[in-house]
Design a protein around this motif. Sequence first.
Motif, PDB file in Angstrom:
ATOM      1  N   ASP A  39       0.844  -1.192   0.000  1.00 33.04           N
ATOM      2  CA  ASP A  39       0.000   0.000   0.000  1.00 33.04           C
ATOM      3  C   ASP A  39       0.880   1.242   0.000  1.00 33.04           C
ATOM      4  N   LYS A  93      -7.648   2.617  -5.104  1.00 33.17           N
ATOM      5  CA  LYS A  93      -6.720   2.445  -3.979  1.00 33.17           C
ATOM      6  C   LYS A  93      -5.344   2.088  -4.531  1.00 33.17           C
ATOM      7  N   ALA A  95      -2.999   0.337  -3.350  1.00 31.92           N
ATOM      8  CA  ALA A  95      -2.598  -1.069  -3.241  1.00 31.92           C
ATOM      9  C   ALA A  95      -3.068  -1.824  -4.487  1.00 31.92           C
TER      10      ALA A  95
END
Length: 397
Positions: A39, A93, A95
Amino acid sequence: MPHQIVVVGGGPAGTAAAAWLARHGYDVALLEKGGADRDKVCGDAILPDTVNALDEIGVWPEIRPHLYGIKSLRAYSPGGYSTDIGGRIYTCKRAVFDAALRRACAGQGVAVVHGAEVVAIDRAADKIVLTARMPDGETRRYETAFCIVATGASPKAIELFTGGKAPKPSAFAVRRYVSFPRPHGIDHLKIWYSKEASPGYAWAFPMSDTELNVGAGVFADANGEMRKNVNAIFREFFANNREMKALLADATAETRLAGSPIRASLRGCERVFDRMLLCGEAIGSTYAMSGEGIGKAMETGIIAARRVDAAFAAGDLSSRGLAAYADDLERGLRAKFDNYERGQKWMRFGFVLDILARVASSDARVRSILEDMLEEKKDPTEIFSFRGIVRRLLLRV
Ligand SMILES: Cc1cc2nc3c(=O)[nH]c(=O)nc-3n(C[C@H](O)[C@H](O)[C@H](O)COP(=O)(O)OP(=O)(O)OC[C@H]3O[C@@H](n4cnc5c(N)ncnc54)[C@H](O)[C@@H]3O)c2cc1C
């Protein structure tokens, strides 16, 4: 096994450089210290420059299915006025986004290695030897003719590769994900340059119809000092902003508040060494004012890749042979970065943002300039300059 080129860092800059070079026939390895689902603390907004860069390296079809479509960007001024700017806006996101980029790289023939943290570099006349620490504690050696460093804003990596002290960051920002039991009803990116968030900014970006990325950033002053703690800005803003306070009463925090430095305005450390160059946020590829940097990091990765290609073609991988990289960056990007920096300076005068938000909310022509700015078809000085303010906001010509 030796690789022609090793890219260190599997974020947007490193993957863009690796994908471009692999498509152009080079044997490339990409070393990423994190796992496949690593992440990166970010606002996760994917803006038009990122879309263009994804297209340029040929991975848009693979990345598009992961993106969440957003209607507009709504910017709030210190006086509480707001304006909506439409455009090709998405969120994802990091990640998910970065993992998809690395998969796309692998699909283009890049040897992607996760969990490989480069901890030492040895330079010889004819090669570079990198030592990577692997998750099991073992070390691996990577020999290469050329190394591209795309390790982001981390001072540790900048210092390892350049041998010098990393400059102070330009800003610091924090974010967390929050989820809702029912749709939150927000279809736009919210960004506040408001009194409550001063001397920084705050945001709430939808990740899906039941999840938001909420965060805050603070800019450093001319001496590189942050006048206020970013956690305090975050706490105070989300506790006091009426709309967000009411909305968040219903929310569950999905992650802790995590932070990261931001390096902006293409300022910072040296970019070129024998058989090695740096790109991405390591060289300050994030915009001032907006903290937007995914697309720009990718652009510097592509510019770096083109320069490396030219250096291989000329048979000169020395810092002298690579010197034109600095010119490529300056020619291609300097004006845009300077304009964002100018925009950030104008933000000290909150009344300018108030006038802008008020005029833009009723004047389609000004809104269209802002949309063109987001698409990078128009220069920010169209508005963020003395001439721009007088012409566009006061005289309305
Ligand atoms: C809170 C916050 C919000 C932001 N919001 C936005 C936004 O909404 N939109 C936007 O466009 N930009 C945003 N940015 C900026 C954006 O995150 C950066 O500009 C972008 O990630 C820079 O890309 P990069 O590839 O240069 O570096 P990174 O994304 O940091 O990637 C560097 C990679 O290198 C790896 N690495 C580091 N050291 C080593 C090592 N020694 N060995 C191997 N691997 C290593 C890291 O694990 C990482 O994966 C935000 C930044 C912050 C801090």
